[in-house]
Write a protein that holds these residues in place. Structure first.
Motif, mmCIF file in Angstrom:
data_model
loop_
_atom_site.group_PDB
_atom_site.id
_atom_site.type_symbol
_atom_site.label_atom_id
_atom_site.label_comp_id
_atom_site.label_asym_id
_atom_site.label_seq_id
_atom_site.Cartn_x
_atom_site.Cartn_y
_atom_site.Cartn_z
ATOM 1 N N GLN A 49 16.951 1.112 11.820
ATOM 2 C CA GLN A 49 16.219 1.596 10.410
ATOM 3 C C GLN A 49 16.985 1.552 9.252
ATOM 4 O O GLN A 49 16.528 1.530 8.250
ATOM 5 C CB GLN A 49 15.753 3.149 10.633
ATOM 6 C CG GLN A 49 14.732 3.229 12.230
ATOM 7 C CD GLN A 49 13.514 3.012 11.754
ATOM 8 O OE1 GLN A 49 12.800 2.948 10.692
ATOM 9 N NE2 GLN A 49 12.726 2.463 12.920
ATOM 10 N N LYS A 118 5.087 0.523 20.011
ATOM 11 C CA LYS A 118 5.796 1.582 19.440
ATOM 12 C C LYS A 118 5.639 2.841 20.549
ATOM 13 O O LYS A 118 6.656 3.656 20.697
ATOM 14 C CB LYS A 118 5.463 1.962 18.371
ATOM 15 C CG LYS A 118 5.970 0.829 17.169
ATOM 16 C CD LYS A 118 7.534 0.942 16.813
ATOM 17 C CE LYS A 118 7.970 -0.083 16.102
ATOM 18 N NZ LYS A 118 7.875 -1.455 16.692
ATOM 19 N N LEU B 212 7.660 -10.652 9.111
ATOM 20 C CA LEU B 212 7.054 -9.310 8.334
ATOM 21 C C LEU B 212 5.699 -9.400 8.357
ATOM 22 O O LEU B 212 4.781 -8.703 8.564
ATOM 23 C CB LEU B 212 7.557 -9.271 6.950
ATOM 24 C CG LEU B 212 8.926 -8.650 6.703
ATOM 25 C CD1 LEU B 212 9.506 -8.526 5.353
ATOM 26 C CD2 LEU B 212 8.867 -7.273 7.366
ATOM 27 N N GLY B 215 4.115 -9.318 11.965
ATOM 28 C CA GLY B 215 4.299 -8.162 12.823
ATOM 29 C C GLY B 215 3.702 -7.128 12.101
ATOM 30 O O GLY B 215 3.593 -5.923 12.521
ATOM 31 N N VAL B 216 2.707 -7.233 11.265
ATOM 32 C CA VAL B 216 1.858 -6.292 10.469
ATOM 33 C C VAL B 216 1.149 -5.304 11.768
ATOM 34 O O VAL B 216 1.068 -4.180 11.216
ATOM 35 C CB VAL B 216 0.872 -6.827 9.402
ATOM 36 C CG1 VAL B 216 -0.167 -5.638 9.048
ATOM 37 C CG2 VAL B 216 1.587 -7.418 8.312
ATOM 38 N N TYR B 217 0.594 -5.975 12.481
ATOM 39 C CA TYR B 217 -0.201 -5.172 13.216
ATOM 40 C C TYR B 217 0.608 -4.085 14.270
ATOM 41 O O TYR B 217 -0.028 -3.294 14.631
ATOM 42 C CB TYR B 217 -1.161 -5.877 14.382
ATOM 43 C CG TYR B 217 -0.206 -6.789 15.318
ATOM 44 C CD1 TYR B 217 -0.078 -6.077 16.648
ATOM 45 C CD2 TYR B 217 0.182 -7.717 15.341
ATOM 46 C CE1 TYR B 217 0.532 -6.667 17.663
ATOM 47 C CE2 TYR B 217 1.172 -8.574 16.172
ATOM 48 C CZ TYR B 217 1.114 -7.831 17.625
ATOM 49 O OH TYR B 217 1.917 -8.452 18.476
ATOM 50 N N LEU B 218 1.984 -4.312 14.187
ATOM 51 C CA LEU B 218 2.781 -3.545 14.963
ATOM 52 C C LEU B 218 3.145 -2.354 14.399
ATOM 53 O O LEU B 218 4.001 -1.240 14.923
ATOM 54 C CB LEU B 218 3.999 -4.138 15.378
ATOM 55 C CG LEU B 218 3.674 -5.568 16.598
ATOM 56 C CD1 LEU B 218 4.928 -6.406 16.766
ATOM 57 C CD2 LEU B 218 3.830 -4.712 17.899
ATOM 58 N N ARG B 219 3.275 -2.301 12.821
ATOM 59 C CA ARG B 219 3.544 -1.128 12.163
ATOM 60 C C ARG B 219 2.388 -0.115 12.165
ATOM 61 O O ARG B 219 1.453 -0.320 11.448
ATOM 62 C CB ARG B 219 4.020 -1.592 11.024
ATOM 63 C CG ARG B 219 5.346 -2.491 11.065
ATOM 64 C CD ARG B 219 6.113 -2.374 9.613
ATOM 65 N NE ARG B 219 5.352 -3.105 8.717
ATOM 66 C CZ ARG B 219 5.397 -4.343 8.339
ATOM 67 N NH1 ARG B 219 6.043 -5.221 9.528
ATOM 68 N NH2 ARG B 219 4.636 -5.114 7.552
ATOM 69 N N GLU B 221 1.806 2.679 10.514
ATOM 70 C CA GLU B 221 1.646 3.032 8.903
ATOM 71 C C GLU B 221 0.578 2.064 8.400
ATOM 72 O O GLU B 221 -0.466 2.470 7.839
ATOM 73 C CB GLU B 221 2.787 3.372 8.036
ATOM 74 C CG GLU B 221 3.460 2.246 7.652
ATOM 75 C CD GLU B 221 4.585 1.869 8.569
ATOM 76 O OE1 GLU B 221 5.483 1.151 8.251
ATOM 77 O OE2 GLU B 221 4.403 2.125 9.676
ATOM 78 N N VAL B 222 0.824 0.922 8.612
ATOM 79 C CA VAL B 222 -0.070 -0.029 8.055
ATOM 80 C C VAL B 222 -1.510 -0.072 8.895
ATOM 81 O O VAL B 222 -2.508 -0.195 8.128
ATOM 82 C CB VAL B 222 0.338 -1.685 8.149
ATOM 83 C CG1 VAL B 222 -0.528 -2.589 7.707
ATOM 84 C CG2 VAL B 222 1.576 -1.808 7.524
ATOM 85 N N ARG B 223 -1.366 0.119 10.082
ATOM 86 C CA ARG B 223 -2.543 0.292 10.794
ATOM 87 C C ARG B 223 -3.374 1.397 10.478
ATOM 88 O O ARG B 223 -4.448 1.321 10.153
ATOM 89 C CB ARG B 223 -2.048 0.376 12.165
ATOM 90 C CG ARG B 223 -3.282 -0.268 13.324
ATOM 91 C CD ARG B 223 -2.769 -0.373 14.763
ATOM 92 N NE ARG B 223 -1.792 0.621 15.127
ATOM 93 C CZ ARG B 223 -0.757 0.336 16.022
ATOM 94 N NH1 ARG B 223 -0.985 -0.642 16.866
ATOM 95 N NH2 ARG B 223 -0.092 1.245 16.588
#
Lengths: 225, 226
Positions: A49, A118, B212, B215-219, B221-223
Motif C-alpha cells: 500500500q 480481497k 489499473l 483490475g477495476v472490478y477487484l477494487r 471501493e470502485v465496486r
C-alpha cells in the motif's frame, strides 16, 4: 590402434560434455532458486500500500529487466571484487542469473496475487491469522498455482540464458562444447549434441513444472470452459 | 561535436530506418505471438489428446530450443527444403512462433484460474461458450496475464537484436555496421542500449496502465461506487 584412440578421445569428449551439462544444470538451478527467493519480497514491495515501497519494487524490476543479462553478469563478476568481495565464477554466475530473473519472477508472481479475491485476506485476518500466516498459508499457495506456468516459462528462459555464464569463466555446457569443437573441428556434431542436451533439460524442467502444477491444484475442479 | 553532427547526418537515415524496422518487427511478431498463443492456450485448456499432444510438442520444441537456432534453421535450412524467405519475414515469423509457445502457457494458466462456479453460473444463465469467454473469462484472465505478458513482450523486444545475426537490417544491425565503419563504439552502443531501455520502460508503463484499467472490478471501493 587409431580406432581405439578415436573412441577414447570420443568418450573423453562425451564425458567433458556431460560434466558441462551438469554445471549448466547446477548454475541455472542455483540462479532460479535464488531468483524465486528474491522475487517474493520484491513482489510484496510491488503490491504494498505504501508508495515508497511500491516505488522500490518498480525500480528493482525496471533495472534488472531493462539491463541486458550479459551486462549484469559482467558487473557482478568485475565490480564486486573491486569492493573486496572476491567471488568464485560459479557464485558470480548464480548471483547474476538470480538477481536478474527475480525481476521477471516477481512480476509473474504478482499476477497470481492480483486475481485472489480481497475477501480471502479479510477472512483469514478475521480468523486470527497473522499477516505472515495469511501470506504463507492462504495467499502464496494460490498465487503460485496461478503463476506456475509463467514461472516455468522464465525458468526455461534462464536455463537457456545460462549459456552466457561462460563470459565470467564458468565451464558450462556451451563453453565445453566450444572447447571440444576447437580441438576436433566437428562443430555440427558437438553443437547438435549440446542443443539436444539443452532440449532434454528443458523438457525435464517442463515436466517437473506440470507435476508441481498438479500438486498445487489439488482440490480444484478441472475448469470446463 | 561537429564530428558527432556529421556522423548523424551520414548515418541518421539508416539508424531511423533500423529503429522503424525494429519496432515494426517487434510489434508484428508480438501480435502473431499473442494471437497464436491464445489459440494454442485455448486448445491446451479444452482440447482432447489428439489436439493437445501436437500443441504440447510445439510448445516444448519452440520453448526448449534457443531462438537463434530456430532462426538459423528457418533462414539457412529453409532453402534446402524449397522454402526461401526474406530476412524480415523470417524475423517476424521466427519471433511470432517462438513467442507463441510462451504465450500459450500464460493463457493456459489464465483459463485454469477461473473459478468453476462462475462458469457453471454463466452456463445456467444460458451464455454461449463464445460469450462465456468474451464476458466472463477474458476480463479476469487478463488480470493474471498482463504482468507475465509485459515480461514476455520485453524479452521479445530484446530478442529482436538477435535478428541482426540473420541479416535483418534492424537497429542493432545498423548500429553494428556504423561502429565497424567509424571505429567509434562506446557512444553508439550506449545510445542503442538506452533506446531499447526506453522502449521497455514504455511497455512497462503501458502495462501498469492496463492493469489499473483491467483490475477495476477487484477494487471494492470502485465496486461500491459503481
Amino acid at each position: 590402434m587409431s580406432v581405439l584412440l578415436g573412441t577414447s578421445a570420443l568418450s573423453q569428449s562425451v564425458a567433458i560434455l556431460l560434466i558441462g551439462a551438469g554445471t549448466t544444470i547446477a548454475v541455472s538451478l542455483a540462479g532460479n532458486a535464488l531468483g524465486l527467493l528474491i522475487a517474493v519480497p520484491v513482489c510484496f514491495l510491488r503490491l504494498s500500500q505504501a508508495r515508497a515501497a511500491r516505488a522500490m519494487g518498480i525500480a528493482y524490476v525496471s533495472f534488472f529487466r531493462g539491463v541486458p543479462l550479459l551486462v549484469q553478469l559482467l558487473i557482478v563478476y568485475y565490480f564486486l571484487p573491486a569492493l573486496d568481495l572476491d567471488l568464485p565464477p560459479f557464485m558470480a554466475a548464480a548471483i547474476g542469473l538470480g538477481v536478474c530473473t527475480a525481476a521477471y519472477q516477481a512480476e509473474n508472481l504478482r499476477g497470481g496475487f492480483l486475481i485472489i479475491p480481497k475477501g480471502q485476506n479479510d477472512a483469514a485476518r478475521a480468523f486470527g491469522y497473522t499477516r505472515l500466516q495469511t501470506r504463507r498459508c492462504i495467499l502464496i499457495p494460490q498465487a503460485l498455482r496461478a503463476a506456475a506456468p509463467a514461472i516455468i516459462n522464465e525458468m526455461i528462459l534462464i536455463l537457456k540464458a545460462s549459456s552466457l555464464v561462460s563470459v565470467v569463466g564458468v565451464e558450462d555446457l556451451m563453453r565445453v562444447s566450444q572447447n571440444i569443437v576447437a580441438r576436433d573441428l566437428r562443430p555440427l556434431r558437438w553443437y547438435m549434441a549440446a542443443a539436444v542436451i539443452y532440449l532434454v533439460i528443458n523438457l525435464a524442467l517442463a515436466l517437473l513444472g506440470r507435476a508441481a502444477e498438479r500438486r498445487l491444484s489439488v482440490g480444484y475442479a478441472k475448469v470446463v470452459l | 561535436m561537429s564530428a558527432d553532427l556529421s556522423l548523424m547526418t551520414t548515418y541518421g537515415p539508416q539508424l531511423i530506418e533500423g529503429f522503424r524496422l525494429t519496432v515494426l518487427i517487434w510489434l508484428s511478431g508480438s501480435a502473431l505471438a499473442v494471437a497464436l498463443g491464445f489459440v494454442l492456450g485455448l486448445i491446451l485448456s479444452v482440447g482432447g489428446p489428439a489436439l493437445t499432444l501436437p500443441v504440447r510438442a510445439y510448445v516444448e520444441f519452440f520453448r526448449g530450443t534457443p531462438l537463434l537456432a530456430q532462426l538459423f534453421l528457418a533462414y539457412y535450412g529453409g532453402p534446402s527444403i524449397g522454402i526461401t524467405l526474406d530476412a524480415v519475414t523470417v524475423g517476424v515469423c521466427g519471433l511470432g512462433l517462438y513467442g507463441a509457445a510462451y504465450f500459450a502457457e500464460i493463457f493456459r494458466a489464465g483459463f485454469a484460474s477461473i473459478p468453476e462456479g462462475q462458469l457453471e453460473a454463466a452456463r445456467s444463465f444460458g451464455l454461449s461458450r463464445r460469450k462465456r469467454i468474451r464476458y466472463i473469462i477474458l476480463p479476469q484472465l487478463l488480470v493474471l496475464a498482463v504482468p507475465a505478458s509485459v515480461n514476455l513482450l520485453i524479452i521479445l523486444l530484446k530478442d529482436t537484436a538477435i535478428l541482426s545475426i540473420v541479416t535483418v537490417p534492424e537497429l542493432t544491425f545498423q548500429v553494428t555496421g556504423m561502429t565497424l565503419e567509424t571505429f567509434t563504439f562506446v557512444a553508439p552502443f550506449a545510445a542503442l542500449a538506452a533506446l531499447y531501455w526506453a522502449l521497455t520502460e514504455l511497455v512497462a508503463f503501458l502495462g501498469r496502465r492496463a492493469e489499473l484499467r483491467l483490475g477495476v472490478y477487484l477494487r471494492p471501493e470502485v465496486r461500491a461506487a459503481g
